[in-house]
Design a protein around this motif. Structure first.
Motif, PDB file in Angstrom:
ATOM      1  N   ALA A 151       4.448  81.493 -42.599  1.00  0.00           N
ATOM      2  CA  ALA A 151       3.753  80.674 -41.619  1.00  0.00           C
ATOM      3  C   ALA A 151       4.097  81.116 -40.208  1.00  0.00           C
ATOM      4  O   ALA A 151       5.190  81.633 -39.936  1.00  0.00           O
ATOM      5  CB  ALA A 151       4.109  79.195 -41.804  1.00  0.00           C
ATOM      6  N   LEU A 152       3.155  80.875 -39.323  1.00  0.00           N
ATOM      7  CA  LEU A 152       3.334  81.028 -37.879  1.00  0.00           C
ATOM      8  C   LEU A 152       2.837  79.719 -37.286  1.00  0.00           C
ATOM      9  O   LEU A 152       1.643  79.438 -37.301  1.00  0.00           O
ATOM     10  CB  LEU A 152       2.528  82.221 -37.369  1.00  0.00           C
ATOM     11  CG  LEU A 152       2.515  82.453 -35.860  1.00  0.00           C
ATOM     12  CD1 LEU A 152       3.915  82.738 -35.335  1.00  0.00           C
ATOM     13  CD2 LEU A 152       1.566  83.598 -35.504  1.00  0.00           C
ATOM     14  N   THR A 153       3.753  78.883 -36.781  1.00  0.00           N
ATOM     15  CA  THR A 153       3.391  77.529 -36.398  1.00  0.00           C
ATOM     16  C   THR A 153       3.994  77.151 -35.046  1.00  0.00           C
ATOM     17  O   THR A 153       4.771  77.905 -34.460  1.00  0.00           O
ATOM     18  CB  THR A 153       3.889  76.515 -37.455  1.00  0.00           C
ATOM     19  OG1 THR A 153       5.332  76.504 -37.457  1.00  0.00           O
ATOM     20  CG2 THR A 153       3.393  76.857 -38.844  1.00  0.00           C
ATOM     21  N   GLY A 154       3.651  75.951 -34.589  1.00  0.00           N
ATOM     22  CA  GLY A 154       4.240  75.403 -33.381  1.00  0.00           C
ATOM     23  C   GLY A 154       3.231  75.248 -32.268  1.00  0.00           C
ATOM     24  O   GLY A 154       2.031  75.485 -32.431  1.00  0.00           O
ATOM     25  N   GLU A 155       3.718  74.860 -31.107  1.00  0.00           N
ATOM     26  CA  GLU A 155       2.867  74.627 -29.948  1.00  0.00           C
ATOM     27  C   GLU A 155       3.060  75.698 -28.880  1.00  0.00           C
ATOM     28  O   GLU A 155       2.666  75.509 -27.727  1.00  0.00           O
ATOM     29  CB  GLU A 155       3.150  73.250 -29.362  1.00  0.00           C
ATOM     30  CG  GLU A 155       2.858  72.112 -30.318  1.00  0.00           C
ATOM     31  CD  GLU A 155       3.168  70.756 -29.709  1.00  0.00           C
ATOM     32  OE1 GLU A 155       2.467  70.377 -28.753  1.00  0.00           O
ATOM     33  OE2 GLU A 155       4.111  70.101 -30.170  1.00  0.00           O
ATOM     34  N   GLY A 156       3.646  76.807 -29.241  1.00  0.00           N
ATOM     35  CA  GLY A 156       3.899  77.881 -28.301  1.00  0.00           C
ATOM     36  C   GLY A 156       2.771  78.882 -28.230  1.00  0.00           C
ATOM     37  O   GLY A 156       1.693  78.713 -28.822  1.00  0.00           O
ATOM     38  N   VAL A 157       3.032  79.972 -27.504  1.00  0.00           N
ATOM     39  CA  VAL A 157       2.022  80.986 -27.190  1.00  0.00           C
ATOM     40  C   VAL A 157       2.493  82.350 -27.676  1.00  0.00           C
ATOM     41  O   VAL A 157       3.670  82.697 -27.540  1.00  0.00           O
ATOM     42  CB  VAL A 157       1.779  81.051 -25.666  1.00  0.00           C
ATOM     43  CG1 VAL A 157       0.808  82.172 -25.308  1.00  0.00           C
ATOM     44  CG2 VAL A 157       1.278  79.710 -25.146  1.00  0.00           C
ATOM     45  N   ILE A 158       1.564  83.108 -28.254  1.00  0.00           N
ATOM     46  CA  ILE A 158       1.813  84.531 -28.473  1.00  0.00           C
ATOM     47  C   ILE A 158       0.876  85.296 -27.538  1.00  0.00           C
ATOM     48  O   ILE A 158      -0.314  85.042 -27.490  1.00  0.00           O
ATOM     49  CB  ILE A 158       1.619  84.959 -29.947  1.00  0.00           C
ATOM     50  CG1 ILE A 158       0.208  84.660 -30.448  1.00  0.00           C
ATOM     51  CG2 ILE A 158       2.652  84.267 -30.839  1.00  0.00           C
ATOM     52  CD1 ILE A 158      -0.089  85.241 -31.820  1.00  0.00           C
ATOM     53  N   ASP A 159       1.446  86.211 -26.777  1.00  0.00           N
ATOM     54  CA  ASP A 159       0.716  86.934 -25.732  1.00  0.00           C
ATOM     55  C   ASP A 159       0.856  88.422 -25.984  1.00  0.00           C
ATOM     56  O   ASP A 159       1.958  88.984 -25.906  1.00  0.00           O
ATOM     57  CB  ASP A 159       1.294  86.559 -24.362  1.00  0.00           C
ATOM     58  CG  ASP A 159       0.564  87.222 -23.201  1.00  0.00           C
ATOM     59  OD1 ASP A 159      -0.375  88.005 -23.457  1.00  0.00           O
ATOM     60  OD2 ASP A 159       0.943  86.959 -22.044  1.00  0.00           O
ATOM     61  N   GLY A 160      -0.270  89.076 -26.307  1.00  0.00           N
ATOM     62  CA  GLY A 160      -0.247  90.507 -26.564  1.00  0.00           C
ATOM     63  C   GLY A 160      -0.197  91.351 -25.304  1.00  0.00           C
ATOM     64  O   GLY A 160      -0.006  92.570 -25.388  1.00  0.00           O
ATOM     65  N   GLN A 161      -0.384  90.730 -24.143  1.00  0.00           N
ATOM     66  CA  GLN A 161      -0.360  91.416 -22.853  1.00  0.00           C
ATOM     67  C   GLN A 161      -1.302  92.621 -22.787  1.00  0.00           C
ATOM     68  O   GLN A 161      -1.090  93.555 -22.019  1.00  0.00           O
ATOM     69  CB  GLN A 161       1.059  91.833 -22.471  1.00  0.00           C
ATOM     70  CG  GLN A 161       2.022  90.667 -22.327  1.00  0.00           C
ATOM     71  CD  GLN A 161       3.285  91.044 -21.579  1.00  0.00           C
ATOM     72  OE1 GLN A 161       3.428  90.775 -20.401  1.00  0.00           O
ATOM     73  NE2 GLN A 161       4.208  91.701 -22.290  1.00  0.00           N
ATOM     74  N   ALA A 162      -2.323  92.607 -23.639  1.00  0.00           N
ATOM     75  CA  ALA A 162      -3.299  93.689 -23.594  1.00  0.00           C
ATOM     76  C   ALA A 162      -4.151  93.559 -22.325  1.00  0.00           C
ATOM     77  O   ALA A 162      -4.449  92.454 -21.869  1.00  0.00           O
ATOM     78  CB  ALA A 162      -4.195  93.644 -24.827  1.00  0.00           C
ATOM     79  N   ASP A 163      -4.513  94.698 -21.766  1.00  0.00           N
ATOM     80  CA  ASP A 163      -5.375  94.709 -20.586  1.00  0.00           C
ATOM     81  C   ASP A 163      -6.093  96.046 -20.523  1.00  0.00           C
ATOM     82  O   ASP A 163      -5.966  96.882 -21.424  1.00  0.00           O
ATOM     83  CB  ASP A 163      -4.579  94.431 -19.304  1.00  0.00           C
ATOM     84  CG  ASP A 163      -3.417  95.397 -19.095  1.00  0.00           C
ATOM     85  OD1 ASP A 163      -3.523  96.575 -19.516  1.00  0.00           O
ATOM     86  OD2 ASP A 163      -2.394  94.987 -18.510  1.00  0.00           O
ATOM     87  N   ASP A 164      -6.840  96.239 -19.437  1.00  0.00           N
ATOM     88  CA  ASP A 164      -7.657  97.451 -19.321  1.00  0.00           C
ATOM     89  C   ASP A 164      -6.834  98.713 -19.115  1.00  0.00           C
ATOM     90  O   ASP A 164      -7.367  99.829 -19.178  1.00  0.00           O
ATOM     91  CB  ASP A 164      -8.646  97.298 -18.166  1.00  0.00           C
ATOM     92  CG  ASP A 164      -9.711  96.261 -18.459  1.00  0.00           C
ATOM     93  OD1 ASP A 164      -9.993  96.031 -19.645  1.00  0.00           O
ATOM     94  OD2 ASP A 164     -10.252  95.662 -17.505  1.00  0.00           O
ATOM     95  N   ASP A 165      -5.540  98.557 -18.862  1.00  0.00           N
ATOM     96  CA  ASP A 165      -4.669  99.724 -18.692  1.00  0.00           C
ATOM     97  C   ASP A 165      -3.816  99.998 -19.927  1.00  0.00           C
ATOM     98  O   ASP A 165      -2.972 100.894 -19.910  1.00  0.00           O
ATOM     99  CB  ASP A 165      -3.748  99.520 -17.476  1.00  0.00           C
ATOM    100  CG  ASP A 165      -4.529  99.467 -16.170  1.00  0.00           C
ATOM    101  OD1 ASP A 165      -5.495 100.241 -16.042  1.00  0.00           O
ATOM    102  OD2 ASP A 165      -4.182  98.637 -15.304  1.00  0.00           O
TER     103      ASP A 165
END
Length: 448
Positions: A151-165
């Motif tokens: 499981a991957l649960t909770g009220e947090g954030v996963i941020d891939g930090q993907a962008d145009d660069d």
């Protein structure tokens, strides 16, 4: 109202009268009864009452916590399972996290996992899929292979930090590599020899359980994914609940179950750069090699904003898709192109059957409320896709370009489309129906 045409005919529909529903159209064997039975069969994971805090394994804010988090996952797994807790704070993760059986990775409110956007941090290679074709590639940031009860649960954030660069820059530059992969699959090159990774430009999907059983993804927020956001592949018993996806990069589909059996997606919010939910089953020769359909899927109580489609079947669906139930969803944005979308072509083939949709509120879409296109991407081959048994009930829309856009193939006309008690308003243009064997309209209104 029953409309029949020769399979090569074209029909433009400007307005539809109200029509009475005959008793013959009512069936005691309701698809929604079967959906209720399916709901009871989906088995979410359960975990022992043990807690492993990543700070007890030397995780610290301000530095790379990947090794510490992976160590906590291993310790939890070795102890027989439980919950790995990521507390409030920003945690840098310079590489992939691999989930293990009986582990719930739990992000507390205010916790953020910020993943590196350097592809070289995601080596060594793992078995994965790129747009429906298996290969050895960079690891997805959150990955599991042949695990159970995860499981991957909770009220947090996963941020891939993907962008145009970083990852997103590969969208155009990776086209040659993607074509090379498809050619390898067409020629039957073993998956172990389809080695990409460093020196290639093949993006990864953010969260990918692969050949797993009993998977739960609940409550988290997903930002800036490298490519598809949530992508269970060849899994059984998957629950995606209460997730918020805010990711507008190229091909940032929200949730894409591929070749999965028994899936529940509910109470989620999607605001994406591509399809909100896209159900898939492999591409071209590789999809036919594995021959594993996506089937027995329920989508309910979800909200869709921006995206190419709200609930989509295809286009990588060479292994087939069947028994999909969609209900009580809201779809509304000038940047949402279609509400319900089915797409394939004669190179990809496969079948799309038994799609049941009810109680959908569409505010605005920029294209069609229902779009079925079997000439997607203008690819042609000898594997003619089949679409049959599509039922929409109580679907309403306030603004669209077309109410319906149904484009079959002369060799394989669309079969068995039924719309019942639907109300389509504010359509700028008439519906387009071509190479469709049969459409039934029962108490359907198209008006101002």
């Amino acid at each position: 109202m029953l409309i029949r045409r020769l399979r090569t005919s074209s029909w433009l529909l400007a307005t539809l009268p109200l029509v009475a529903l005959s008793a013959a159209t009512c069936s005691a064997d309701s698809p929604w009864d079967r959906a209720a039975e399916l709901l009871q069969q989906i088995q979410a994971p359960e975990f022992p009452d043990r807690t492993f805090n990543i700070t007890d394994h030397a995780a610290k804010t301000g530095g790379d916590s990947r090794a510490a988090i992976q160590e906590a996952i291993q310790a939890c797994h070795d102890a027989g399972g439980g919950r790995v807790v990521v507390p409030t704070g920003e945690w840098r993760v310079d590489g992939p996290l691999h989930l293990l059986s009986n582990v719930d990775l739990h992000l507390e409110r205010g916790a953020t996992l910020r993943f590196s956007n350097d592809p070289n941090d995601y080596l060594p290679l793992v078995l994965t899929r790129f747009e429906g074709t298996e290969l050895m590639n960079f690891s997805p940031p959150i990955y599991a292979f042949e695990q159970e009860n995860i499981a991957l649960t909770g009220e947090g954030v996963i941020d891939g930090q993907a962008d145009d660069d970083s990852w997103w820059e590969w969208k155009g530059n990776g086209t040659k590599d993607g074509n090379d992969l498809i050619e390898m699959a067409d020629q039957g090159v073993p998956v172990a020899e389809r080695r990409f990774g460093k020196g290639r430009k093949m993006r990864v999907n953010f969260v990918q359980p692969y050949r797993c059983k009993h998977v739960l993804i609940e409550g988290i927020t997903v930002n800036r994914s490298p490519m598809w956001c949530l992508n269970p592949v060849l899994c059984e018993d998957v629950v995606v609940r209460g997730v918020r996806v805010e990711s507008h990069g190229p091909n940032n589909d929200g949730c894409n179950p591929e070749s999965c059996n028994r899936v529940l997606i509910e109470e989620c919010f999607f605001n994406t750069g591509d399809d909100c939910i896209a159900i898939k089953s492999g591409r071209n020769a590789d999809g036919r090699r594995l021959a594993t359909p996506s089937q027995n899927i329920i989508v309910r109580n979800c909200t869709m904003r921006d995206g190419h489609g709200g609930v989509v079947l295809g286009s990588e669906m060479s292994g087939g898709i069947e028994n999909v139930y969609v209900e009580h969803c809201q779809m509304d944005s000038p940047n949402l192109e279609r509400a319900i979308r089915l797409k394939s072509n004669s190179r990809r083939g496969g079948y799309l059957r038994n799609l049941y949709v009810r109680d959908i509120e569409v505010g605005e879409v920029s294209d069609a409320v229902l779009r079925i296109n079997l000439r997607y991407f203008n690819e042609e081959g000898e594997f003619f896709p089949q679409v049959s048994d599509v039922l929409l009930e109580r679907v309403t829309s306030k603004k669209s370009k077309h109410p319906l856009y149904l484009m079959g193939l002369p060799e394989s006309p669309i079969q068995g489309v039924v719309l019942r008690d639907c109300d389509f308003r504010g359509a700028a243009k008439a519906s387009l129906v071509q190479d469709v064997a049969e459409v039934k309209l029962e108490r359907v209104n198209i008006g101002e």
